[in-house]
Design a protein around this motif. Structure first.
Motif, PDB file in Angstrom:
ATOM      1  N   GLN B 105      12.286   7.579 -13.317  1.00 38.66           N
ATOM      2  CA  GLN B 105      11.222   6.194 -12.697  1.00 38.66           C
ATOM      3  C   GLN B 105      11.791   4.761 -13.317  1.00 38.66           C
ATOM      4  O   GLN B 105      11.534   4.018 -13.016  1.00 38.66           O
ATOM      5  N   ASP B 106      12.032   4.908 -14.799  1.00 40.85           N
ATOM      6  CA  ASP B 106      11.894   3.606 -15.681  1.00 40.85           C
ATOM      7  C   ASP B 106      13.522   3.313 -15.563  1.00 40.85           C
ATOM      8  O   ASP B 106      13.936   4.114 -17.063  1.00 40.85           O
ATOM      9  N   PRO B 107      14.190   2.658 -14.115  1.00 46.32           N
ATOM     10  CA  PRO B 107      15.480   2.533 -14.901  1.00 46.32           C
ATOM     11  C   PRO B 107      15.819   0.952 -16.164  1.00 46.32           C
ATOM     12  O   PRO B 107      16.363   1.152 -16.794  1.00 46.32           O
ATOM     13  N   MET B 108      14.503   0.497 -16.586  1.00 39.28           N
ATOM     14  CA  MET B 108      14.798  -0.258 -17.902  1.00 39.28           C
ATOM     15  C   MET B 108      14.954   0.674 -19.279  1.00 39.28           C
ATOM     16  O   MET B 108      15.449   0.586 -20.041  1.00 39.28           O
ATOM     17  N   THR B 109      14.703   2.082 -18.539  1.00 40.83           N
ATOM     18  CA  THR B 109      14.562   2.505 -20.408  1.00 40.83           C
ATOM     19  C   THR B 109      15.420   3.924 -20.109  1.00 40.83           C
ATOM     20  O   THR B 109      16.088   4.570 -21.031  1.00 40.83           O
ATOM     21  N   ALA B 110      15.814   4.466 -19.168  1.00 40.70           N
ATOM     22  CA  ALA B 110      16.646   5.564 -18.403  1.00 40.70           C
ATOM     23  C   ALA B 110      18.409   4.859 -18.711  1.00 40.70           C
ATOM     24  O   ALA B 110      19.476   5.700 -18.685  1.00 40.70           O
ATOM     25  N   LEU B 111      18.343   3.149 -18.877  1.00 36.05           N
ATOM     26  CA  LEU B 111      19.785   2.965 -19.641  1.00 36.05           C
ATOM     27  C   LEU B 111      20.040   2.629 -20.554  1.00 36.05           C
ATOM     28  O   LEU B 111      19.377   2.020 -21.269  1.00 36.05           O
ATOM     29  N   ASN B 112      20.831   2.729 -20.903  1.00 37.59           N
ATOM     30  CA  ASN B 112      21.325   2.216 -22.497  1.00 37.59           C
ATOM     31  C   ASN B 112      21.767   1.143 -22.548  1.00 37.59           C
ATOM     32  O   ASN B 112      22.480   0.297 -21.921  1.00 37.59           O
ATOM     33  N   PRO B 113      20.613   0.350 -23.116  1.00 38.54           N
ATOM     34  CA  PRO B 113      20.974  -0.763 -23.179  1.00 38.54           C
ATOM     35  C   PRO B 113      21.617  -1.507 -23.839  1.00 38.54           C
ATOM     36  O   PRO B 113      22.499  -3.057 -22.990  1.00 38.54           O
ATOM     37  N   VAL B 114      22.329  -1.238 -24.715  1.00 39.00           N
ATOM     38  CA  VAL B 114      23.702  -1.677 -25.620  1.00 39.00           C
ATOM     39  C   VAL B 114      25.042  -1.301 -24.969  1.00 39.00           C
ATOM     40  O   VAL B 114      26.037  -1.159 -25.603  1.00 39.00           O
ATOM     41  N   MET B 115      25.115  -0.522 -23.348  1.00 39.63           N
ATOM     42  CA  MET B 115      26.303   0.339 -22.624  1.00 39.63           C
ATOM     43  C   MET B 115      26.173  -0.738 -22.124  1.00 39.63           C
ATOM     44  O   MET B 115      25.570  -0.656 -21.032  1.00 39.63           O
ATOM     45  N   LYS B 116      27.398  -1.203 -20.999  1.00 44.31           N
ATOM     46  CA  LYS B 116      27.795  -1.620 -20.792  1.00 44.31           C
ATOM     47  C   LYS B 116      27.642  -0.427 -19.115  1.00 44.31           C
ATOM     48  O   LYS B 116      27.971   0.728 -19.276  1.00 44.31           O
ATOM     49  N   VAL B 117      27.591  -1.302 -17.797  1.00 43.28           N
ATOM     50  CA  VAL B 117      27.186  -0.064 -16.979  1.00 43.28           C
ATOM     51  C   VAL B 117      28.321   0.688 -16.279  1.00 43.28           C
ATOM     52  O   VAL B 117      28.327   1.974 -15.878  1.00 43.28           O
ATOM     53  N   GLY B 118      29.277  -0.052 -16.442  1.00 44.35           N
ATOM     54  CA  GLY B 118      30.752   0.831 -15.922  1.00 44.35           C
ATOM     55  C   GLY B 118      30.623   1.884 -16.707  1.00 44.35           C
ATOM     56  O   GLY B 118      31.088   3.057 -16.473  1.00 44.35           O
ATOM     57  N   LYS B 119      30.765   1.695 -18.363  1.00 39.59           N
ATOM     58  CA  LYS B 119      31.380   3.055 -19.109  1.00 39.59           C
ATOM     59  C   LYS B 119      29.843   4.712 -18.777  1.00 39.59           C
ATOM     60  O   LYS B 119      30.092   5.474 -18.929  1.00 39.59           O
ATOM     61  N   ASP B 187      12.067  11.592 -10.115  1.00 41.80           N
ATOM     62  CA  ASP B 187      11.329  11.469 -10.572  1.00 41.80           C
ATOM     63  C   ASP B 187      10.213   9.739 -10.210  1.00 41.80           C
ATOM     64  O   ASP B 187      10.880   9.588 -11.710  1.00 41.80           O
ATOM     65  N   GLU B 188       9.559   9.782  -9.817  1.00 40.45           N
ATOM     66  CA  GLU B 188       9.297   9.003  -9.485  1.00 40.45           C
ATOM     67  C   GLU B 188       9.740   7.576  -9.689  1.00 40.45           C
ATOM     68  O   GLU B 188       9.913   6.785  -9.822  1.00 40.45           O
ATOM     69  N   PRO B 189      11.100   7.718  -8.371  1.00 39.76           N
ATOM     70  CA  PRO B 189      12.362   7.067  -8.239  1.00 39.76           C
ATOM     71  C   PRO B 189      11.994   5.535  -8.246  1.00 39.76           C
ATOM     72  O   PRO B 189      12.172   5.023  -8.440  1.00 39.76           O
ATOM     73  N   THR B 190      10.937   5.444  -7.170  1.00 33.67           N
ATOM     74  CA  THR B 190      10.221   4.082  -7.618  1.00 33.67           C
ATOM     75  C   THR B 190       9.017   3.527  -8.031  1.00 33.67           C
ATOM     76  O   THR B 190       8.698   2.100  -7.542  1.00 33.67           O
ATOM     77  N   THR B 191       8.487   4.116  -8.743  1.00 28.47           N
ATOM     78  CA  THR B 191       7.212   3.781  -9.517  1.00 28.47           C
ATOM     79  C   THR B 191       7.266   2.684 -10.022  1.00 28.47           C
ATOM     80  O   THR B 191       6.532   1.595  -9.781  1.00 28.47           O
ATOM     81  N   ALA B 192       8.247   2.417 -10.665  1.00 32.82           N
ATOM     82  CA  ALA B 192       8.103   1.476 -11.471  1.00 32.82           C
ATOM     83  C   ALA B 192       8.968  -0.381 -11.030  1.00 32.82           C
ATOM     84  O   ALA B 192       9.337  -1.028 -11.240  1.00 32.82           O
ATOM     85  N   LEU B 193       9.215  -0.232  -9.778  1.00 39.00           N
ATOM     86  CA  LEU B 193      10.120  -0.745  -9.374  1.00 39.00           C
ATOM     87  C   LEU B 193       8.843  -2.057  -7.876  1.00 39.00           C
ATOM     88  O   LEU B 193       7.389  -1.155  -7.944  1.00 39.00           O
ATOM     89  N   ASP B 194       9.172  -2.785  -7.944  1.00 38.01           N
ATOM     90  CA  ASP B 194       8.608  -4.154  -6.496  1.00 38.01           C
ATOM     91  C   ASP B 194       8.442  -3.742  -6.173  1.00 38.01           C
ATOM     92  O   ASP B 194       9.042  -2.400  -5.039  1.00 38.01           O
ATOM     93  N   VAL B 195       7.433  -3.523  -4.352  1.00 36.44           N
ATOM     94  CA  VAL B 195       6.871  -3.259  -3.581  1.00 36.44           C
ATOM     95  C   VAL B 195       8.106  -3.049  -2.493  1.00 36.44           C
ATOM     96  O   VAL B 195       8.630  -2.722  -1.948  1.00 36.44           O
ATOM     97  N   THR B 196       8.630  -4.780  -2.747  1.00 37.23           N
ATOM     98  CA  THR B 196       9.588  -4.756  -2.159  1.00 37.23           C
ATOM     99  C   THR B 196      11.406  -3.889  -1.869  1.00 37.23           C
ATOM    100  O   THR B 196      11.454  -3.892  -0.851  1.00 37.23           O
ATOM    101  N   VAL B 197      11.016  -3.343  -3.000  1.00 34.69           N
ATOM    102  CA  VAL B 197      12.698  -2.407  -3.361  1.00 34.69           C
ATOM    103  C   VAL B 197      12.182  -1.725  -3.312  1.00 34.69           C
ATOM    104  O   VAL B 197      12.991  -0.602  -2.910  1.00 34.69           O
ATOM    105  N   GLN B 198      11.209  -0.926  -3.107  1.00 35.80           N
ATOM    106  CA  GLN B 198      10.449   1.141  -3.113  1.00 35.80           C
ATOM    107  C   GLN B 198      11.051   1.653  -1.758  1.00 35.80           C
ATOM    108  O   GLN B 198      11.863   2.235  -1.936  1.00 35.80           O
TER     109      GLN B 198
END
Lengths: 308, 352
Positions: B105-119, B187-198
């Protein structure tokens, strides 16, 4: 010292928000706002360099570092151009002894804290990630050590093993391990529940890999900030040991023994207050610096997290 | 593709009577309590329900991602004909990432903050597909382009906090798609997002699903999200499926008062302004208590005595494939009577 710093930072960075500069505001931040960090870092660097290089400093032309047990002048001289920080109760250079004494502080502050960080961090990481029986055993053990009064425990270990530097470092490390274990455990508990850990698992990562790649990097940051604070505590702990006469054997100087020896004279002759007060100031500045740096590091980490 | 004995293709995912119970100090929480579903290849199933209805737990339970301790999982989860429910974590690892993946649901918490996106994207490629590092990065770049991230090369070298919420969710999708799963859980892929992006994210998911011929289970609390984007919809309430139908049939002819209430709680553009939004009064039932009767009865405006004592079974309606669990479904005579009763009582009480 620290209080006005955040305000300065916010003022300067507010001035800088213009479209062209917004890319690298951190680099453009003025030194003034960073004084609370720069001065402590400079001080810690000086103390560290002095301590590390003490045996070789003599060979550098222009530097007149004396051996710590060398009697160079009359006893109890106040600071002067010749002896910058004066001489102690038997006429040894206080400045030289402070620099030599930094070695004890460094050993206690860095070696024992590093050992405790690694061992305690490992314990906390394992307990917090795997939970269950491992958690129960490890954290009970940590709490048991933590339930002893720290100084008494250090004192008894040193008294039992003998008061040389290695044993003092070991004793302080042992006492600091449960503190790190609990800190690492608490952070690991929180981090393990984060979705990125489950996300990594859902992509097929093994526990060992999750711990090393996903959890550890998120635990090590707050733990390092904590380590800086514990370094300060460890240095003070050595002072406490010296007070009880259990620090390193004389004539090897440590800041603790210097303070303690000077303190005894203070009662009979208050005019030579500098013998105890200079090492006090030295330890005070070091501890304050470590705490300020620790605060700053923690602030940076929190800032990083709040930006997420 | 595997064929079952009667010659029909086996569905990609077939779950039967799945139960997921949590043993807690206060008792057993029946988060998922007997759910059966089937998902064919390339199809999308929408799972709809309010918070606490067990939809997220269902998804995690299917994937076997829940912690092992104090959990009872029962029933059957067959993935491409293989029973997964009793597999160990080690054996599940062969499925995770490569066969099934999940977007949180929440891409803020589902990506590791200390790891680069590419990795984060290449990890899966290197580990589960055995790619070399440079191949993996080339692949990651292509994936990033696929999910609509401009300047993929630069973005690969950035940390999650340098990306916007929508971008992060796109990265999440790229991470999930990396090893080419056949089944994607969202799992609720758009719930945490801005309406315009959903809508963008949902369209992206649909496009990727089409291109890769994946099956997808789209979990949401918003009937509007699944309306045009799923082939079938299952409505969950208190750990059970209360209505399950092809999307068109569900919207044309909903049977379950709960589904009706869910739909009515969506604001509509064609209503006059200042129309009061309909909400469902009350709270979902306490899952610690073994319930008697219909689980929705306490909040159902049409509930009568029978609803409170006898739990309705999931039965098929006159439309094939449309199942519902209600004694007096929407449109039945009893429902009509209850409706009339409600209207008169509200008139007596002074209207609304």
């Amino acid at each position: 010292m620290a209080a006005p710093a955040p305000e300065l930072i916010s003022l300067t960075s507010a001035n800088e928000i213009s479209p062209t500069e917004v890319v690298t505001p951190r680099k453009k931040r003025r030194w003034r706002g960073q004084l609370g960090t720069v001065v402590p870092v400079v001080w810690i660097t000086l103390v560290t360099l002095g301590a590390l290089l003490a045996p070789w400093l003599n060979k550098v032309p222009g530097i007149r570092l004396l051996k710590y047990d060398k009697i160079v002048a009359k006893k109890g001289l106040t600071p002067s151009a010749k002896h910058w920080l004066g001489t102690d109760e038997i006429g040894r250079s206080i400045l030289s002894r402070l620099i030599w004494g930094g070695r004890v502080a460094l050993a206690v502050g860095i070696v024992s804290v590093l050992v405790a960080l690694i061992v305690g961090g490992f314990i906390g990481l394992i307990a917090g990630y795997y939970r269950g029986k491992i958690e129960l055993v490890l954290m009970t053990l940590a709490s048991t050590i933590l339930s002893f009064p720290a100084l008494i425990l250090v004192l008894s270990i040193v008294a039992f093993l003998g008061n040389n530097l290695r044993n003092i470092v070991a004793a302080i490390a042992i006492v600091a391990i449960p503190a790190f274990a609990r800190q690492a455990y608490a952070v690991t508990l929180a981090v393990s529940q984060r979705e990125y850990v489950m996300a990594a698992r859902s992509l097929g990562a093994k526990n060992k890999r999750i711990i090393i790649r996903e959890v550890l990097p998120n635990v090590i940051l707050p733990l390092s900030a904590y380590a800086l604070v514990i370094t300060a505590v460890a240095i003070v702990a050595e002072g406490g040991l010296a007070f009880l006469g259990a620090s390193v054997e004389r004539p090897t100087p440590s800041w603790g023994t210097m303070i303690n020896d000077g303190r005894k004279l203070l009662v009979s002759d208050p005019s030579i207050w500098h013998i105890s007060m200079i090492p006090v100031a030295c330890m005070f500045l070091t501890v304050l610096s470590l705490n300020l740096i620790g605060d700053r590091v923690r602030g940076l980490i929190d800032g990083k997290e709040s930006k997420l | 593709m595997s064929l079952s004995s009667n010659g029909r293709e086996t569905p990609l995912l077939e779950i039967q009577n799945v139960k997921t119970h949590f043993r807690t100090k206060r008792g057993v929480v029946r988060a998922v309590d007997g759910v059966s579903l089937t998902l064919e290849r390339g199809r999308t199933l929408g799972v709809v329900g309010e918070s606490g209805s067990g939809k997220s737990i269902l998804v995690r339970s299917i994937m076997g991602l829940l912690p092992m301790r104090n959990i009872v999982r029962e029933g059957s989860v067959r993935f491409d004909g293989t029973e997964l429910l009793h597999l160990s974590r080690n054996d599940m690892r062969d499925y995770w990432g490569k066969e099934m993946a999940i977007i949180f649901q929440d891409p803020m918490t589902a990506l590791n903050p200390v790891m680069k996106v590419g990795k984060q994207i290449t990890e899966g490629l290197i580990r589960s597909l055995g790619m070399s590092k440079s191949d993996a990065f080339a692949n990651a770049e292509k994936l990033m382009a696929d999910v609509g991230i401009p300047e993929p090369t630069r973005r690969l070298n950035e940390y999650p906090h340098q990306l916007s919420g929508g971008m992060r969710q796109r990265v999440m999708i790229a991470v999930a798609l990396a090893a080419g799963p056949r089944l994607l859980f969202a799992d609720e892929p758009t719930t945490a997002l801005d309406v315009t992006v959903q809508a963008q994210i949902l369209d992206l998911l649909a496009a990727q699903q089409r291109d890769r011929n994946m099956s997808m289970i789209l979990v949401t609390h918003d009937l509007g999200v699944v309306a045009g984007r799923s082939d079938d919809i299952a409505v969950m309430y208190a750990g059970r499926i209360v209505e399950k139908a092809p999307t068109r049939s569900l919207f044309a002819n909903m049977k379950m008062p709960y589904t009706e209430a869910l739909l009515r709680s969506i604001p509509r553009l064609d209503q006059p302004s200042h129309t009061r939004l309909q909400s469902i009064s009350g709270l979902p039932p306490n899952l610690l208590v073994q319930s008697v009767g219909c689980r929705f009865a306490a909040r159902c405006p049409y509930a009568v005595e029978r609803c409170r004592v006898e739990e309705p079974a999931l039965v098929e309606s006159d439309v094939p494939g449309h199942f519902y669990a209600c004694h007096y479904p929407v449109g039945s005579i009893e429902w009509q009577n209850a409706q009339d009763r409600l209207t008169t009582s509200s008139v007596v009480a002074g209207g609304h």
